[in-house]
Design a protein around this motif. Structure first.
Motif, PDB file in Angstrom:
ATOM      1  N   UNK A 145      19.146 -15.013  34.104  1.00 48.01           N
ATOM      2  CA  UNK A 145      18.790 -15.042  32.682  1.00 48.01           C
ATOM      3  C   UNK A 145      17.761 -13.953  32.366  1.00 48.01           C
ATOM      4  N   UNK A 150      17.153 -12.026  28.360  1.00 47.12           N
ATOM      5  CA  UNK A 150      18.111 -12.660  27.469  1.00 47.12           C
ATOM      6  C   UNK A 150      17.407 -13.008  26.158  1.00 47.12           C
ATOM      7  N   UNK A 151      17.466 -12.093  25.213  1.00 45.97           N
ATOM      8  CA  UNK A 151      16.884 -12.337  23.884  1.00 45.97           C
ATOM      9  C   UNK A 151      15.425 -12.736  23.939  1.00 45.97           C
ATOM     10  N   UNK A 201      13.685 -13.868  26.474  1.00 50.19           N
ATOM     11  CA  UNK A 201      13.325 -14.649  27.656  1.00 50.19           C
ATOM     12  C   UNK A 201      13.493 -13.746  28.855  1.00 50.19           C
ATOM     13  N   UNK A 211      15.725 -20.037  34.252  1.00 55.03           N
ATOM     14  CA  UNK A 211      16.003 -20.965  35.334  1.00 55.03           C
ATOM     15  C   UNK A 211      16.142 -20.165  36.633  1.00 55.03           C
ATOM     16  N   UNK A 238       9.594 -20.651  33.306  1.00 54.63           N
ATOM     17  CA  UNK A 238      10.294 -19.746  32.392  1.00 54.63           C
ATOM     18  C   UNK A 238       9.245 -18.918  31.654  1.00 54.63           C
TER      19      UNK A 238
END
Lengths: 282, 282
Positions: free
Chosen positions: B1, B4-5, B7, B11, B16
């Motif tokens: 991840x 991702x926008x 983040x 996970x 996070x």
């Protein structure tokens, strides 16, 4: 917990605010918040909705989600059912924890959002404001009673949070106070009344119940319907025409005056409805 | 991840990360993560520690906490026991949700922190780096086995997260990779090996076991001790003298080389310990 080291709003509002960030957390337990037979997707939809609704009630936008889930042996969990409810609200699932459980299914969701220009609180209502409901309520209770009577209608789990309206109110600041209907209109209105130091009056003549099929006192029935996730909010008199242009489906249901408590104004007089709510426990 | 926008880590790492904010979430269930008789304060200490440790393992600082708790009838919960573990780590409890439960006690904690200048990940170890443990491990397993054998020693719940060291490593960037020991050194090292594309070698001659009272192979015993919340991290050769000045209690336990997997280097040769971990379930 006002202005406590950077946390401007804490326990007691719908979500906690620190800096630009809003956080809401809810848990749901089998046998307490949902019946054993309820479909997993429906359970996930409801808990994600409840949290997203807490962010919307403060005028914020939900962005990230974390999931904690304890799964009893033999219980079938579909990964797609976990992801879909977050996606539906444009929330990115960024982490969490999955484990086994001895007995019951437990689900815990944390939603992190960002505040808009205005943060809607429970404490901002003023005498002279008008009270709105974002949509009619009562249908959740109707469906829940059907389920408890043995019907396998789980549709009340699928009710949607008012994310667009929450975002609009947070951007425009048109609401002086706001809460989401989780305990029932009477009880939720009393949170605004208490925090704002005002009296909330619901007018029976304006309260929408045409969509309900209940026998008897439909208004009282609707006032006691919880987990509706409609927004209950107040608007200053000068702003109501703008509000009604921007949020045409919102329903005017009453007014704010000086004093305290929550009353239903009926033809025969006022009735105290501050305790008119719904118990979260079956 | 990755990326991702907004983040940047999702996970798969300990916590996070989005923007400057780190979030960790853990749940603990009676009969799975703790025995029925365990004192409530001890349970709270352990779940708060586990989450704070996830933030520390990324070099961040824990700031805010949210608690979700489902309490079976008759179970005695003391409000002070809820607050104390958060206070111990300087974390402000800003919200959450309490409800009843039909059977088991269920606790869910979300910790929100802020990243430091450097974010420690599992993916940064390089061949030639040195492997450190922030403190010796094995005592948690010793105490847990005493508890399971019928002793009422719940002291292993009280182990502390390495918050000061996590903060130091996050400020200085002295660690090239980091993880907290939750599954056992062997298994946790294999997360670094996998994510970094390297081989992790633990040297038996350096591995501290003098503090343990176990009979038999004390090193293997210690490698399989989980929920220790020590930090396992790697440091570039050029930085080890500075690290050892700033973190004098850290123990050098091995080195990183090209290849893959996790090995214990014994006199008689190498042993694969990548699966040498601890099951979270009793």
């Amino acid at each position: 917990m006002l202005n406590n080291g950077g946390v401007t709003l804490g326990v007691g509002d719908d979500a906690a605010l620190f800096g630009e960030t809003l956080v809401a957390k809810d848990i749901m337990v089998e046998g307490v918040h949902f019946t054993k037979g309820a479909p997993f997707l429906h359970i996930m939809r409801k808990i994600v909705t409840a949290n997203v609704s807490d962010i919307a009630a403060m005028g914020g936008t939900a962005e990230y989600g974390l999931l904690g889930i304890a799964i009893p042996e033999g219980y079938d969990v579909n990964a797609e059912d976990i992801v879909k409810p977050f996606e539906m609200y444009g929330v990115k699932l960024i982490g969490g924890d999955t484990t086994s459980s001895q007995d019951s299914l437990f689900v815990s969701v944390t939603i992190i959002g960002r505040k808009n220009q205005h943060v809607l609180q429970r404490s901002g209502a003023n005498a002279g404001d008008v009270i709105y409901l974002s949509r009619p309520v009562g249908r959740v209770r109707e469906l829940l009673e059907q389920e408890l009577a043995g019907g396998d209608t789980y549709n009340h789990y699928l009710i949607k949070a008012e994310t667009e309206l929450g975002d609009l109110l947070g951007r425009t600041g048109l609401a002086t106070s706001c809460i989401d209907v989780s305990d029932g209109v009477g009880r939720d209105a009393s949170h605004i009344a208490d925090k704002s130091g005002v009296c909330m009056v619901i007018e029976e003549s304006r309260f929408p119940v045409e969509h309900l099929h209940v026998k008897g006192d439909a208004v009282m029935f609707a006032l006691g319907s919880g987990e509706e996730f409609a927004l209950l909010f107040t608007v200053a008199e000068k702003d109501i025409s703008e509000l009604e242009m921007l949020a045409p489906s919102a329903v005017r249901v009453g007014y704010v005056e000086t004093g305290s408590g929550v009353y239903l104004e009926r033809e025969q007089g006022r009735v105290d409805i501050s305790e008119k709510g719904y118990e979260h426990t079956y």
